[in-house]
Scaffold this active site. Structure first.
Site, PDB file in Angstrom:
ATOM      1  N   ASP A   1       1.814  -6.898   4.329  1.00 38.29           N
ATOM      2  CA  ASP A   1       1.295  -5.614   4.554  1.00 38.29           C
ATOM      3  C   ASP A   1       2.087  -4.305   4.295  1.00 38.29           C
ATOM      4  OD1 ASP A   1      -1.100  -6.843   5.282  1.00 38.29           O
ATOM      5  OD2 ASP A   1      -0.586  -6.990   7.477  1.00 38.29           O
TER       6      ASP A   1
ATOM      7  N   LYS B   1       2.032  -4.123  -0.967  1.00 39.41           N
ATOM      8  CA  LYS B   1       1.883  -4.904  -2.389  1.00 39.41           C
ATOM      9  C   LYS B   1       1.028  -4.492  -3.332  1.00 39.41           C
ATOM     10  CE  LYS B   1       1.974  -8.757   0.048  1.00 39.41           C
ATOM     11  NZ  LYS B   1       2.186  -8.275   1.428  1.00 39.41           N
TER      12      LYS B   1
ATOM     13  N   GLY C   1      -4.587  -9.677   2.720  1.00 37.13           N
ATOM     14  CA  GLY C   1      -5.647  -8.534   2.346  1.00 37.13           C
ATOM     15  C   GLY C   1      -4.867  -7.265   1.715  1.00 37.13           C
ATOM     16  N   HIS C   2      -5.254  -7.186   0.513  1.00 32.89           N
ATOM     17  CA  HIS C   2      -4.355  -6.212  -0.068  1.00 32.89           C
ATOM     18  C   HIS C   2      -5.442  -5.140  -0.649  1.00 32.89           C
ATOM     19  CE1 HIS C   2      -1.821  -9.724  -2.006  1.00 32.89           C
ATOM     20  NE2 HIS C   2      -1.551  -9.407  -0.756  1.00 32.89           N
TER      21      HIS C   2
ATOM     22  N   ARG D   1      -7.119  -7.171  13.020  1.00 34.52           N
ATOM     23  CA  ARG D   1      -6.404  -7.028  14.167  1.00 34.52           C
ATOM     24  C   ARG D   1      -5.350  -5.838  14.186  1.00 34.52           C
ATOM     25  NH1 ARG D   1      -3.570 -12.876  14.206  1.00 34.52           N
ATOM     26  NH2 ARG D   1      -3.859 -12.522  12.212  1.00 34.52           N
TER      27      ARG D   1
ATOM     28  N   LYS E   1       4.673   4.135   2.234  1.00 34.90           N
ATOM     29  CA  LYS E   1       4.280   4.870   3.493  1.00 34.90           C
ATOM     30  C   LYS E   1       5.110   5.655   3.840  1.00 34.90           C
ATOM     31  CE  LYS E   1       0.494   2.370   5.332  1.00 34.90           C
ATOM     32  NZ  LYS E   1      -0.252   1.743   6.237  1.00 34.90           N
ATOM     33  N   LEU E   2       5.960   6.242   3.287  1.00 31.78           N
ATOM     34  CA  LEU E   2       7.108   7.415   3.674  1.00 31.78           C
ATOM     35  C   LEU E   2       6.273   8.270   4.263  1.00 31.78           C
ATOM     36  CD1 LEU E   2      10.031   7.761   3.783  1.00 31.78           C
ATOM     37  CD2 LEU E   2       9.861   8.906   1.701  1.00 31.78           C
ATOM     38  N   ASP E   3       5.016   8.861   3.741  1.00 32.97           N
ATOM     39  CA  ASP E   3       4.226  10.018   4.113  1.00 32.97           C
ATOM     40  C   ASP E   3       4.048   9.909   5.488  1.00 32.97           C
ATOM     41  OD1 ASP E   3       2.735   7.944   2.752  1.00 32.97           O
ATOM     42  OD2 ASP E   3       1.015   8.711   3.752  1.00 32.97           O
TER      43      ASP E   3
ATOM     44  N   GLY F   1       6.128   5.223  -2.181  1.00 36.04           N
ATOM     45  CA  GLY F   1       4.563   5.346  -2.013  1.00 36.04           C
ATOM     46  C   GLY F   1       4.507   6.916  -0.912  1.00 36.04           C
ATOM     47  N   VAL F   2       3.817   7.920  -1.380  1.00 39.37           N
ATOM     48  CA  VAL F   2       3.715   8.799  -0.573  1.00 39.37           C
ATOM     49  C   VAL F   2       2.229   9.016  -0.347  1.00 39.37           C
ATOM     50  CG1 VAL F   2       5.502  10.137  -1.122  1.00 39.37           C
ATOM     51  CG2 VAL F   2       3.570  10.578  -2.780  1.00 39.37           C
TER      52      VAL F   2
HETATM   53  P1  GDP Z   1      -0.568  -5.689   1.213  1.00 40.39           P
HETATM   54  O1  GDP Z   1      -1.239  -6.776   2.196  1.00 40.39           O
HETATM   55  O2  GDP Z   1       1.094  -5.723   1.116  1.00 40.39           O
HETATM   56  O3  GDP Z   1      -0.982  -5.291  -0.052  1.00 40.39           O
HETATM   57  O4  GDP Z   1      -0.863  -4.244   2.140  1.00 40.39           O
HETATM   58  P2  GDP Z   1      -1.956  -3.803   2.901  1.00 40.39           P
HETATM   59  O5  GDP Z   1      -3.074  -3.396   1.819  1.00 40.39           O
HETATM   60  O6  GDP Z   1      -2.567  -4.892   3.948  1.00 40.39           O
HETATM   61  O7  GDP Z   1      -1.775  -2.643   3.760  1.00 40.39           O
HETATM   62  C1  GDP Z   1      -1.258  -1.535   3.279  1.00 40.39           C
HETATM   63  C2  GDP Z   1      -2.066  -0.257   3.421  1.00 40.39           C
HETATM   64  O8  GDP Z   1      -1.297   0.906   3.255  1.00 40.39           O
HETATM   65  C3  GDP Z   1      -3.206  -0.090   2.532  1.00 40.39           C
HETATM   66  O9  GDP Z   1      -4.362   0.349   3.208  1.00 40.39           O
HETATM   67  C4  GDP Z   1      -2.779   0.770   1.581  1.00 40.39           C
HETATM   68  O10 GDP Z   1      -3.905   1.518   0.939  1.00 40.39           O
HETATM   69  C5  GDP Z   1      -1.901   1.575   2.352  1.00 40.39           C
HETATM   70  N1  GDP Z   1      -0.752   2.153   1.399  1.00 40.39           N
HETATM   71  C6  GDP Z   1      -0.084   1.713   0.622  1.00 40.39           C
HETATM   72  N2  GDP Z   1       0.892   2.584   0.016  1.00 40.39           N
HETATM   73  C7  GDP Z   1       1.009   3.594   0.818  1.00 40.39           C
HETATM   74  C8  GDP Z   1       1.486   4.813   0.960  1.00 40.39           C
HETATM   75  O11 GDP Z   1       2.680   4.832   0.208  1.00 40.39           O
HETATM   76  N3  GDP Z   1       1.177   5.729   2.030  1.00 40.39           N
HETATM   77  C9  GDP Z   1      -0.015   5.571   2.702  1.00 40.39           C
HETATM   78  N4  GDP Z   1      -0.113   6.561   3.407  1.00 40.39           N
HETATM   79  N5  GDP Z   1      -0.611   4.330   2.563  1.00 40.39           N
HETATM   80  C10 GDP Z   1      -0.210   3.441   1.700  1.00 40.39           C
HETATM   81  P1  IMO Z   2      -0.607  -9.958   3.104  1.00 39.31           P
HETATM   82  O1  IMO Z   2      -0.704 -10.394   1.618  1.00 39.31           O
HETATM   83  C1  IMO Z   2       0.310 -10.290   7.434  1.00 39.31           C
HETATM   84  C2  IMO Z   2       0.275 -13.984   9.388  1.00 39.31           C
HETATM   85  C3  IMO Z   2      -0.682 -14.208  10.169  1.00 39.31           C
HETATM   86  C4  IMO Z   2       0.068 -15.236  11.282  1.00 39.31           C
HETATM   87  C5  IMO Z   2       0.664 -16.020  10.066  1.00 39.31           C
HETATM   88  C6  IMO Z   2       0.241 -17.091   9.774  1.00 39.31           C
HETATM   89  O2  IMO Z   2      -1.830  -9.074   3.207  1.00 39.31           O
HETATM   90  O3  IMO Z   2       0.470  -9.055   3.308  1.00 39.31           O
HETATM   91  P2  IMO Z   2      -1.919 -17.980   8.333  1.00 39.31           P
HETATM   92  O4  IMO Z   2      -3.292 -17.770   8.287  1.00 39.31           O
HETATM   93  O5  IMO Z   2      -1.281 -17.569   6.930  1.00 39.31           O
HETATM   94  O6  IMO Z   2      -1.500 -19.428   8.774  1.00 39.31           O
HETATM   95  O7  IMO Z   2      -1.183 -17.098   9.482  1.00 39.31           O
HETATM   96  O8  IMO Z   2       1.158 -15.289   9.049  1.00 39.31           O
HETATM   97  N1  IMO Z   2      -0.307 -13.540   7.678  1.00 39.31           N
HETATM   98  C7  IMO Z   2      -0.027 -12.280   7.350  1.00 39.31           C
HETATM   99  N2  IMO Z   2       0.390 -11.121   7.908  1.00 39.31           N
HETATM  100  N3  IMO Z   2      -0.010 -10.140   6.153  1.00 39.31           N
HETATM  101  C8  IMO Z   2      -0.641 -10.948   5.509  1.00 39.31           C
HETATM  102  O9  IMO Z   2      -0.950 -11.288   4.069  1.00 39.31           O
HETATM  103  C9  IMO Z   2      -0.512 -12.205   6.123  1.00 39.31           C
HETATM  104  N4  IMO Z   2      -1.028 -13.339   5.832  1.00 39.31           N
HETATM  105  C10 IMO Z   2      -0.610 -14.364   6.914  1.00 39.31           C
HETATM  106  O10 IMO Z   2      -1.237 -13.150  10.818  1.00 39.31           O
HETATM  107  O11 IMO Z   2       0.893 -14.535  11.845  1.00 39.31           O
HETATM  108 MG    MG Z   3      -2.333  -7.002   3.776  1.00 37.60          MG
END
Ligand code: GDP
Ligand code: IMO
Ligand code: MG
Length: 427
Positions: A13, A16, A40-41, A302, A330-332, A412-413
């Protein structure tokens, strides 16, 4: 510069999806090489929010071909739900390619994921419950079902029977659940065969041909370095290899074809599920980071555990992935703190260490040593160049760069596509 890997440098998270999206229209192929719909992206494009779980972020770029490679585990119900959801919003998904060797998540994998977690009790991993671990276990056990098995119904039936033979004993006798009928499972999987067939191709050939022609192939990591089954905080990890080297096994490209590896790191740290997390904040500061950063899971909803930036965690990822660049996200979210603690070392049993401890026992006992950097109050979400950032923000970035021993090439800001400060071109 054709082969690029994007990898999370913490526990997932990091943003990416957004970082991958930055490369957008200059990328010819965007490839998912590991994990499944545990990812989850979230991307925000032209004010529209998209949450992707299984499809690569490149699906949103009209010029890029999205690919699901052999290292991914596919839940076909989720795949088509995601495709239908995007099509309903006007996104063209017709170019999607899927490897014949990718493994399928069957209904019994999801059942087993949930019951084993329940049986583990307080030793649970906190998985996403999507069947990821059991599907990869079957792959390694040579009991997996692959995409290509959908095209040979009798073989599929046999393989499902073989996969369920032991599992049904386990489900009934140990877990006190109903046995699962192999014929029903085979029918459920086969129901998707016709729809998936035109997408299935020899992905290894396609990607290597593309690299031969100097096209840009972006390998989009899911999860992160510290969730890697070999290099992460085992056993609190996922069951695949999200690290950069995972792109080679997970997509069938040789290591010499990777020209650039980009690490993604958040300006603070989060983690979902169980496992060690030295800089975790269980107080009001942690709650503030969670609220300000909207740190709630994209996949399971969660609460994400939150804490300060841990340089040791990221430095370990820089080392093992040989990152050429970092993208800081998320520096902002850090705007408004008077002082921002950054973990620069641990104390383990009274001794100071500047690198991640070798053993899980020591990692569990690590106490963070903080350096307190000056904060800033200015809104940075509108900044587009490094010079526009407040002096203290610049100093924060430069200090992180020093600590993790890798240059920061993008910042990212804000969540939107255009809310970035680029220091070096990523392509
Ligand atoms: P990923 O799994 O690595 O793709 O990340 P997630 O999408 O699960 O979580 C990152 C969250 O941060 C998302 O809701 C993005 O929209 C948000 N996000 C990404 N870059 C930035 C940033 O530079 N600033 C802020 N405020 N939000 C960001
Ligand atoms: P993205 O791509 C954050 C964590 C789960 C659990 C462990 C094992 O959005 O960064 P699993 O269901 O893979 O067997 O769970 O890994 N986990 C993540 N945490 N971001 C993810 O994906 C994750 N994918 C799995 O919370 O601790
Ligand atoms: Mg994610």
């Amino acid at each position: 510069m054709p082969g690029i890997v994007v990898v999370g440098a913490q526990w997932g998270d990091e943003g990416k999806g957004k970082a991958t999206d930055q490369l957008g229209d200059r990328v010819d192929y965007t490839v998912r090489y590991s994990g499944g719909n545990n990812a989850g992206h979230t991307l925000v494009v032209n004010g529209e929010k998209y949450a992707l779980h299984l499809l690569p972020s490149g699906i949103l770029s009209p010029t890029s071909t999205p690919v699901i490679a052999n290292g991914v585990v596919i839940d076909l119900d989720v795949l088509f739900e995601e495709i239908d959801g995007l099509e309903a919003r006007g996104v063209d998904t017709s170019k999607l390619l899927i490897s014949a060797n990718a493994h399928l998540i069957a209904p019994y994998h999801k059942v087993l994921d949930k019951v084993t977690e329940r049986f583990l009790g307080n030793r649970r991993i906190g998985t996403t419950g999507r069947g990821i671990g059991p599907a990869y276990s079957d792959k390694i056990n040579r009991l997996g079902i692959r995409v290509q098995d959908l095209f040979d119904a009798p073989i599929l039936q046999q393989k499902v029977e073989a996969a369920l033979e032991q599992k049904n004993h386990l489900l009934v006798k140990v877990y006190n659940r109903r046995a699962i009928d192999p014929a029903e499972v085979a029918d459920e999987l086969l129901a998707h065969a016709d729809r998936v067939r035109p997408m299935v191709t020899d992905v290894v050939r396609v990607l290597n041909d593309a690299l031969d022609r100097d096209l840009v192939v972006l390998f989009e990591g899911a999860q992160a370095h510290h969730l890697d089954v070999d290099h992460g905080t085992y056993p609190y990890v996922t069951s695949s290899n999200p690290i950069a080297a995972g792109a080679c096994t997970g997509a069938g490209v040789g290591p010499t074809r990777i020209d650039r590896t980009i690490g993604i790191m958040k300006a603070y740290t989060t983690r979902v599920g169980e496992g060690p997390f030295p800089t975790e904040l269980l107080d009001a500061d942690g709650e503030k980071l969670r609220t300000d950063g909207a740190e709630f899971g994209t996949t399971t909803g969660r609460n994400r555990r939150c804490g300060w930036f841990d340089a040791l965690v990221v430095e370990a990822a820089v080392t093992a992935n040989a990152f050429t660049d970092m993208f800081l996200t998320k520096l902002d979210i850090l705007t408004g703190w008077e002082k921002i603690p950054v973990c620069v070392a641990y104390e383990v049993n009274g001794e100071r260490t500047d690198t991640l401890p070798m053993t899980q026992t020591d990692f569990h006992h690590a106490v963070p040593v903080y350096e307190y950097l000056d904060g800033w109050t200015e809104d940075i979400s509108g900044c587009r160049t490094f010079d526009e950032l407040p002096r203290n923000t610049q100093a924060y970035v430069r200090r992180l760069e020093e600590l993790v021993r890798c240059r920061i090439s993008g910042i990212g800001v804000g969540p939107s596509r255009e809310q970035v400060v680029m220091l070096n071109d990523l392509l």
